[in-house]
Every structure is written in structure tokens, then in C-alpha cells.
Design a protein around this motif. Structure first.
Motif, PDB file in Angstrom:
ATOM      1  N   LEU A 161       6.874 -41.884-100.635  1.00  0.00           N
ATOM      2  CA  LEU A 161       6.797 -43.359-100.135  1.00  0.00           C
ATOM      3  C   LEU A 161       6.269 -44.237-101.077  1.00  0.00           C
ATOM      4  O   LEU A 161       5.450 -43.920-101.987  1.00  0.00           O
ATOM      5  N   CYS A 162       6.466 -45.536-100.942  1.00  0.00           N
ATOM      6  CA  CYS A 162       6.138 -46.749-101.819  1.00  0.00           C
ATOM      7  C   CYS A 162       6.164 -48.176-100.919  1.00  0.00           C
ATOM      8  O   CYS A 162       7.055 -48.038 -99.934  1.00  0.00           O
ATOM      9  N   GLU A 163       5.579 -48.795-101.770  1.00  0.00           N
ATOM     10  CA  GLU A 163       5.815 -50.407-101.294  1.00  0.00           C
ATOM     11  C   GLU A 163       7.196 -50.776-101.516  1.00  0.00           C
ATOM     12  O   GLU A 163       7.796 -50.328-102.448  1.00  0.00           O
ATOM     13  N   ASN A 164       7.867 -51.677-100.655  1.00  0.00           N
ATOM     14  CA  ASN A 164       9.187 -52.349-101.080  1.00  0.00           C
ATOM     15  C   ASN A 164       8.856 -53.781-100.995  1.00  0.00           C
ATOM     16  O   ASN A 164       8.708 -54.075 -99.868  1.00  0.00           O
ATOM     17  N   ALA A 180       8.542 -47.900-112.034  1.00  0.00           N
ATOM     18  CA  ALA A 180       8.130 -46.595-111.182  1.00  0.00           C
ATOM     19  C   ALA A 180       9.513 -46.311-110.526  1.00  0.00           C
ATOM     20  O   ALA A 180       9.613 -45.195-110.587  1.00  0.00           O
ATOM     21  N   ILE A 181      10.232 -47.112-109.865  1.00  0.00           N
ATOM     22  CA  ILE A 181      11.544 -46.737-109.263  1.00  0.00           C
ATOM     23  C   ILE A 181      12.483 -46.162-110.274  1.00  0.00           C
ATOM     24  O   ILE A 181      13.071 -45.128-110.092  1.00  0.00           O
ATOM     25  N   LYS A 182      12.546 -46.812-111.339  1.00  0.00           N
ATOM     26  CA  LYS A 182      13.360 -45.958-112.528  1.00  0.00           C
ATOM     27  C   LYS A 182      12.877 -44.530-112.509  1.00  0.00           C
ATOM     28  O   LYS A 182      14.037 -43.736-112.632  1.00  0.00           O
ATOM     29  N   ILE A 183      11.901 -44.416-113.026  1.00  0.00           N
ATOM     30  CA  ILE A 183      11.143 -42.963-113.069  1.00  0.00           C
ATOM     31  C   ILE A 183      11.431 -42.043-111.966  1.00  0.00           C
ATOM     32  O   ILE A 183      11.891 -41.039-112.167  1.00  0.00           O
ATOM     33  N   MET A 184      11.269 -42.697-110.988  1.00  0.00           N
ATOM     34  CA  MET A 184      11.452 -41.669-109.440  1.00  0.00           C
ATOM     35  C   MET A 184      12.874 -41.596-109.306  1.00  0.00           C
ATOM     36  O   MET A 184      13.392 -40.352-108.998  1.00  0.00           O
ATOM     37  N   LYS A 185      13.840 -42.468-109.637  1.00  0.00           N
ATOM     38  CA  LYS A 185      15.377 -42.232-109.509  1.00  0.00           C
ATOM     39  C   LYS A 185      15.711 -41.175-110.723  1.00  0.00           C
ATOM     40  O   LYS A 185      16.365 -40.176-110.521  1.00  0.00           O
ATOM     41  N   GLY A 217      14.720 -60.535-108.479  1.00  0.00           N
ATOM     42  CA  GLY A 217      13.836 -59.936-107.777  1.00  0.00           C
ATOM     43  C   GLY A 217      14.463 -58.474-107.282  1.00  0.00           C
ATOM     44  O   GLY A 217      13.691 -57.521-107.065  1.00  0.00           O
ATOM     45  N   ASP A 218      15.747 -58.434-107.246  1.00  0.00           N
ATOM     46  CA  ASP A 218      16.470 -57.184-106.627  1.00  0.00           C
ATOM     47  C   ASP A 218      16.153 -55.933-107.358  1.00  0.00           C
ATOM     48  O   ASP A 218      16.276 -54.936-106.850  1.00  0.00           O
ATOM     49  N   ILE A 219      15.704 -55.883-108.655  1.00  0.00           N
ATOM     50  CA  ILE A 219      15.444 -54.928-109.464  1.00  0.00           C
ATOM     51  C   ILE A 219      14.204 -53.941-109.077  1.00  0.00           C
ATOM     52  O   ILE A 219      13.692 -53.095-109.295  1.00  0.00           O
ATOM     53  N   PHE A 220      13.278 -54.872-108.046  1.00  0.00           N
ATOM     54  CA  PHE A 220      11.980 -54.184-107.435  1.00  0.00           C
ATOM     55  C   PHE A 220      12.153 -53.580-106.175  1.00  0.00           C
ATOM     56  O   PHE A 220      11.345 -53.063-105.788  1.00  0.00           O
ATOM     57  N   TYR A 221      13.593 -53.834-105.856  1.00  0.00           N
ATOM     58  CA  TYR A 221      13.651 -53.541-104.305  1.00  0.00           C
ATOM     59  C   TYR A 221      14.214 -51.714-104.386  1.00  0.00           C
ATOM     60  O   TYR A 221      14.817 -51.519-105.163  1.00  0.00           O
ATOM     61  N   THR A 222      13.829 -51.008-103.180  1.00  0.00           N
ATOM     62  CA  THR A 222      14.156 -49.767-103.108  1.00  0.00           C
ATOM     63  C   THR A 222      15.459 -49.576-102.264  1.00  0.00           C
ATOM     64  O   THR A 222      16.027 -48.478-101.996  1.00  0.00           O
TER      65      THR A 222
END
Lengths: 488, 488
Positions: free
Chosen positions: B208-211, B217-222, B439-444
Motif C-alpha cells: 500500500l502507498c499514497e498515489n 519508490a515505485i521503481k524499486i517496488m516494481k 507527474g505521471d511518473i509518480f502515479y501507480t
């Protein structure tokens, strides 16, 4: 209250006062809305100047812990540390297999530990007393004056450009053709090897290496879920015939070798063997990861090119370099030299792992190297380690005469004594104040129980003599006892 | 021959001569057995002192390239660089999915690049001109005189003990109960987060995270193969109701939040919301990874405790700290605070990745911090960034008035303009010499096409004014054109 504060000399007094009051607020000893003593009163309670108190109050206000109302005084803010109910997670059940394996393969945690007063042959780190700290300081100041504050801001994942260029030239001077190749700066060999395996292997892939080999490399390969195929070594290095047999039988993703002062055996692979090895792997098209470990300490009378030099413009060898066994391991700088396309991918992996290696360290290290300090240092270090090596060999032959002594230089020798259990030997020696590394941790196939490694880089001649004598005595005792048991 | 050598000023002359001759030997211009000019002759050919030549020859002999025979002269050794046939491996086919994904998620490689002369709002790195280099130098010299050469040798995976103790106290002063907790020093947030996910998650786990949330962080999670469940944000941070819905529906391995000056929205989660969030995750027993990002820059008038402070002696929150958005990101120092048992595992993972973070950097950083420099610096930095923030908000309202402007301070603001495509906008602005982060790069969830982030830490007021004006103009143009298209 307030008068029980105790000052130490290391931290500015106003910060100690600030932290002290913060602690009282966070701990509930000072409540929201409560008035603090005036700066004049507090200065007499704490016996420090009023200016110091004013300064401390200012920081407390900045950090949102107190509010200063003009003419009224300083008041504790409403602090939102509503402690919630304690909530414990059972982390142990959440730790995954990778972290569990990391822990169980972590020899620092599970091997016998050095205690004060012991003679330790565990380390193969360089002797820091050889480091030229004054030149290092000069390099720091010089580089800071050239780069200024920007060297403390973010840099690039690939590394500090002047250092990369220096190392490219350095590799060229070892005979490596650098056309079409590039360098990635890493946090030492360990990160270099980990990033390469992360990028080029998949679980259950088979990797070829010498048996025994570098324990950290074994650990990392295991953590990547690889199947490790170790090839036995002869007195002059890897057994080429056995290598060929393995190659005929199986498919391998990669191969990994340490051609110079091999860890743990100390064997230097001859130029002829390097060529044979290269040709064989070329035939089966298995890429080579070459560990440049200790290459800098080599002193054989003639330059021996790394395996990476054999492929000319070819890209089949990835070379991992590090000065950590020679110089400044604490700053963790190593490098990967390889095909420029591969380096591009490894660079992205590096960025996703930790963005980049400290730019300050890279810049200072570069300054130190390019000023010619490295050449001077290595000349001195080679001389010192060579002397120690020769003395260690002499003592090993004298005191541990039943053993087969391996190692041609570098920072360690390796001993094999048929029929002895090195861990039993270690237990005995440990009680006598001597510690070393049991050889089994270097083996890929649970062998090596009768071997151990003796690092001599950080002990003096006296310690070598006394320590080796103790080891020799315990070897004799163990052998005698074994004989007696058999006779009973 | 020999007279064409060109000297530069940076490298000692004897090293340049040594490298020059080495290159000739390796390149085959000097053959094995060939005699070199005498030191006297060479000194006149190269126009340097004879001593310099003697020195260069000595090093060449040391490195095994020439043999000096007394009374006869210097001869080229038999050098074993038998170039073998070129052997190329098709690396591209060997690169695995992880490395490919690292590369394709590497925004440095794939996003629009800054060119000289452009106004860039991409960076949220600190402004290096605020760094106090003189104090940093002092800290270096002071720590070197205290620690000496041993600080340049190997250290410990967990970190430099005085720095760990400093940070434990620092966290305590934020209201965190440190009993039963410990700290691991990492190479910044990135490594901290990567090590945590490596140790606590398995492929396909849900997080879970903020969107939106921090792109790295998104990169590492992916890269860890995790399923990312982003929870939409309101103007005051994460939507608690939506969070609850997700928690009711699914099982999650971990949760990840950025409560202060959230990246990219700049929103500070209120103390009340922190408590609600904490209680909710406690109810569902989903451990929290708290990103302390930018917390140091907060200036709200009252101290707001991190989420980690809410659980008291509990161990359910792991806090990742870093000063990188404030101070010296180039030295890559961050930390993980968590349950001491967890830290033990993470320490072993750290050791298997790169042994430890630079001990020199840790020691110097510690010296800098404990001398009270950090408090002084942060006071100055807060003031400067606050001014810039206020000016940026003013300009955004004036020039980009159609947008919804988010951000309460820190180093960036975030803008959403309904109906606009931020990448189209970026293309237009790029041509006009202005660059920012879409901004799209920050969205999940592939949303955020109508958003962009404007970092203002490394631009001056003039650049903010000019740059925002250009962005505003292009926004108007885009909107007008869209209207016209619709009307056609």
C-alpha cells in the motif's frame, strides 16, 4: 528541574540545552502551555551565559517546541506526540528467505570472533599503518578546492568522470583493449559482483568457478540462487582437464575466476594457463567474470596481463577491479570494466540500488591516485608484504611442517594438512589466543575441512612467529591424539 | 621515438614517462629484449632531469615491464600479452528481466534532459551554495586527526558507531521511543528502501502507498515484482476512507508513506491524520515503512512527530531517514530505524551487498553533525527555501492560475490542470528553454497525465518568475488550441 543538566565537551552547549528541554517536553515533564524560566533565570540555573540560553530558545522555537511571546516569555507548544497503543508486528515471520540466507551465510556473525589480545590471522585487509594519511588529506583539500561544494551534491550513477578516465587508462596499461568498453564505479568488489549477477543470471543458472574460491563470491552466488560448479585446483591453479570435463557435460551462464594471488590459495595463474583457460571458455562461449583481486600486489619479475587483456577488442570478459586489498577499503571504491552496452544496464541497476557511490570519496581517491601517490605507495606496500610473506612461509615450513603450504605472495597463505580437522584445530588455537579462518567456507562442495587460511597483512613478524608456533604445536597434539585413539 | 611524449601538468612527470613506455611495450612498438636508451640519453631526448628517468625506469622494473642489468642497461622484459582471437559474447541476450526493467524504469535515461542555459525545475536536490564547505573541511580534518588511518580501513556493516548513536538520539528527539530499536546506516534512502523490500517481501506481494508517490519508490517496488496499490490523496493527504476500503478488501505485506512534504504533492499529513492512519494499519496489522523525506525542512510552528513516534515501544514502524534532500546528498548517507532484530537481518543483507557505507564519509558527517553545524545550517536552509517556496506559490498563482497548486513547503510544488497533457506541455516548454518533471511518473495507476512537479531548490527567484511565466503561457496556448480544435 533544569539544574541537573550535565554538559559534555563534544557538543555545543546551546544544543545540549535545546535537546535537554526537548526531551523534557517529549517525555511529558514539561506540559503544553507551561512557561519556561526567563532566559536570565535559566542562565543562572544552568550556570551558562544568557546568550547561550537565548540561542537554545531560538532553536527550540524554530523546531516548533516552544513559542516565544514578546514581553511574556517562552511557552511550551502544543506537542502532538499522542502515544498510541503499542503495536508489535511479528517481524521474524515476515523475514523472507533471502534475508534469512544472508544472515546464515554471514561469517562475521557466525565464525569465531577476535578478542582483545589475540593474534589474528583472519584478516586479509591491508595494514592501515602503511597508508599515507598526509597525502590523503592533501588530496581531500586539493579536490575540495577544485570541485567546491558541488562535489557534495548528487553525482552520476556511472561514477566520477575523472576517476573513470583514470581507471580506463589504468586498465589500458595492464594491456586491456578498452575500445568499446566502459567502466562503472561500484562500492567495492562485493557490489560489483552482486550487480553483475543481479543483471546477468537467473535462479538455478550454473556458474563455474575455482574450488576453493572467495567466500563472499560463494555467498553472493548462493543468495542469487545459482548452482555453483567448482573446479578443483592443482598447485599451479585450476585443473584445466577437469574444467574441460565440466564444460563438456553442462551448460553454464557465467564463469568466475581469481587469477592473481587467488583467495584462499594464494596461487597465481601462469600466463600459459590464462591462455588455455581463455581458449577453453571461448570454445564453449561461457563469458568470464575476472576478479582482479590483489593483482596490484603481484611481483613476479614480469608483467602478467589479466585475462581481460587476452580478448583484445572482444567483449567476453568482465573485469571487477578494487584496490580494497591494497588501499583504503573503508571508502568502498571498486569498478567494473566491460562492454559499454552492458555497463549501460549495470549503471541503471546501480542507480536503482543506491543512486551512486559517494562522489566525495571518488573525487578524493582520484586526486590521490593521479598525483602519483599510488605508485609510491604500492612500491612500499609490495616490499613490506613480500618480506612478511617470505617470513610467513619460513615460519610455516618450520612450525607447521606437516602441512602443504600454498600461496605465492599477496596477503595470505593457505595450508592443507591431511587428516586434520581445521575447526577442531581452531578451537584449540582459540584457547591459546590464536585465530584464523577455517578453509571449508571457501569450498563449493563441503570439502576443505583439512584446510585453513592464514592472513598476515595486519600482524607483525613476532606475532607470525609466535602464532605459527602455537598452531604447529596444536597440529602436533591433534595428530598425536588421533594416532593414540586409533591405537587404543 | 620517445621525443614525441607530451607532458601535462596534472600528473607527475615520471609517471607519465612510465605510462608512455608501458604503452609502447604493450602496443608492440618496443619488443621483448630490446634495449632502452640509457637514463642519460633518455633525459636529453625527453628534456627532463636524469633523476626523473631513473625514477620512471625503477617503476617500470617494479611493474615487471623492464629489467635493469647492472652495467648493461635497461631491457624490455618478455611480456605475456599474447592477444588471442577476439571473442564476442552477445550480452544483450544475456541481460535478464531485472536489469532490463531497471533500464526501462530509469528516468535519467528516458526523460527529457537538461541542456545548458535551460531553466530546470526538475531537481529537488538541495542548493549546494547553502552548504558550509569550510565547516565540512574542518570536520574532515578533525575526524582524521581523531581516527587516523584506521578510518580508511574496513569498518562494520551496521555503520560507524558514533553516527549510529547520534542518530538514535536524533530520532529520540523527534519523539520516537528507541528502546528495542536499532539503526542501520545505508547509502541513502534508495538503498534503505531496497534492502527493506529485499528482506521483507516476496514477488507478487501487495504493498500500500499514497498515489501519487515517490518515483524511485515505485521503481524499486516494481523491480521487486510487487503489486503496488496506491491510495488516492486529497488536499490534506491520503484519503483515509479509501485506505480503509483497500484494507478491507485485500491482504498487504507492507505499507509505505511519506508524511512530510510528500513527494510529489508537497502535502504535509496532519497529526490527526497520522493518528488515524496509524490506528487503521494497526487494526489490519500491516507494518508501516515511513519515509522521513524532507522532514527536516518542516516549519509549521509546532513540532509534528513522525508516525514512528506513535507506536511507543512497539516495533511496527520502520523509519527510513536521510538528509539527502537537505545536506550533502553526494556522500549518500541514510539510515533505517527499526526493531533491533530486523536491523540484525538487514545488516547481513547490507554486508552481502557492499560490506558497508564509506566509513570516512560516516565519520566526517558525524563530526559535522555533532559540532552543531547541522542546526545552524538547517536554520539557514529553512529560511531560504521558505522564501523561495512562498515566491514560487505567488508566481504559480499569478502565471499558472488555471492550475490547482499543491505543496506546503519543502523543495517543490505540484500542479494539476484539468484537461491538459503535461507531456505535451513539457515539449512546448522544452523548446522555450524550460524543463520540469511530468507527474505521471509518480502515479501507480497510469493517472496524473494532467500533473507536473516544479522543484525550486536550485533555481533563483528570477528563474522562477521567468520559468513559471513561460509555463503559464504554454498552458494558455495549449488550452486555447484544444478549445479551437473542439470548435472546428
Amino acid at each position: 528541574m533544569f539544574s541537573d543538566i550535565k554538559f559534555n565537551k563534544e557538543v555545543p552547549v546551546y544544543i545540549q540545552i535545546k535537546d535537554y528541554i526537548k526531551e523534557m517536553i517529549l517525555g511529558g515533564m514539561l506540559q503544553s502551555g507551561e512557561k519556561l524560566p526567563s532566559t536570565r533565570e535559566m542562565s543562572s540555573i544552568m550556570k551558562v551565559s544568557r546568550n547561550t540560553i537565548i540561542y537554545a530558545y531560538e532553536f527550540l522555537e524554530d523546531e516548533g517546541f516552544i513559542c516565544i511571546k514578546k514581553g511574556k516569555g517562552a511557552f511550551v507548544c502544543e506537542i502532538h506526540v499522542e502515544m498510541q497503543e503499542k503495536w508489535n508486528v511479528n517481524w521474524k515471520t515476515l523475514i523472507n528467505d533471502y534475508a534469512r540466507a544472508s544472515e546464515s551465510l554471514d561469517i562475521v556473525k557466525h565464525e569465531a570472533k577476535w578478542k582483545k589480545g589475540m593474534i589474528s590471522f583472519k584478516s586479509i585487509a591491508p595494514d592501515e599503518n602503511l597508508f599515507d594519511v598526509e597525502e590523503f588529506k592533501k588530496a581531500f583539500l586539493n579536490r575540495m578546492s577544485i570541485e567546491g561544494e558541488k562535489i557534495l551534491n548528487y553525482g552520476y550513477a556511472q561514477g566520477y568522470r575523472p576517476l573513470i578516465n583514470y581507471l580506463l587508462k589504468y586498465m589500458k596499461n595492464k594491456g586491456v583493449n578498452i575500445r568499446g568498453k566502459d567502466i562503472l564505479i561500484t562500492n567495492g568488489f562485493t557490489e560489483g559482483f552482486d550487480i553483475i549477477l543481479s543483471s546477468l543470471t537467473n535462479t538455478n543458472d550454473k556458474v563455474l568457478c575455482e574450488n576453493p574460491t572467495h567466500n563472499t563470491a560463494i555467498k553472493i552466488m548462493k543468495l542469487h540462487g545459482l548452482t555453483i560448479e567448482g573446479v578443483d585446483m592443482d598447485a599451479d591453479g585450476i585443473n584445466i582437464k577437469k574444467l574441460q570435463e565440466k564444460l563438456e557435460k553442462d551448460k553454464f551462464a557465467l564463469s568466475y575466476f581469481i587469477p592473481s594471488y587467488h583467495n584462499p590459495t594464494g596461487i597465481v595463474m601462469s600466463p600459459e594457463k590464462r591462455v588455455k583457460l581463455y581458449k577453453l571458455l571461448k570454445k564453449y562461449n561461457i563469458p568470464i567474470i575476472e576478479d582482479g583481486f590483489n593483482e596490484e600486489l603481484r611481483y613476479t619479475g614480469a608483467h602478467v596481463a589479466p585475462i581481460a587483456a587476452l580478448c583484445g577488442e572482444g567483449n567476453s570478459v568482465i573485469y571487477i577491479g578494487s584496490f580494497s586489498k591494497v588501499l583504503f577499503p573503508g571508502i568502498r571504491i571498486g569498478w567494473i570494466l566491460g562492454d559499454e552496452n552492458i555497463i549501460g544496464y549495470l549503471e541503471s541497476v546501480k542507480r536503482s540500488r543506491n543512486i551512486h557511490t559517494s562522489f566525495l570519496d571518488q573525487a578524493v581517491f582520484y586526486d590521490y591516485l593521479q598525483g602519483g601517490n599510488f605508485e609510491k605507495y604500492i612500491k612500499k606496500a609490495r616490499k613490506v608484504y613480500k618480506e612478511k610473506y617470505e617470513f610467513a612461509i619460513e615460519c610455516a615450513k618450520k612450525y607447521i611442517s606437516t602441512g602443504q603450504v600454498m600461496g605465492e605472495g599477496g596477503l595470505h597463505i593457505f595450508i592443507k594438512i591431511d587428516g586434520i580437522n581445521a575447526r577442531k584445530l581452531l578451537d584449540r588455537c582459540y584457547d591459546k589466543g590464536v585465530i584464523f579462518t577455517p578453509g571449508d567456507i571457501f569450498y563449493t562442495d563441503n570439502k576443505g575441512a583439512d584446510t585453513f587460511r592464514l592472513g598476515f597483512s595486519r600482524v607483525n613478524k613476532n606475532e607470525i612467529q609466535i602464532g605459527f608456533q602455537i598452531i604447529g604445536d596444536e597440529v602436533s597434539n591433534l595428530i598425536r591424539e588421533t594416532m593414540e585413539e586409533k591405537n587404543v
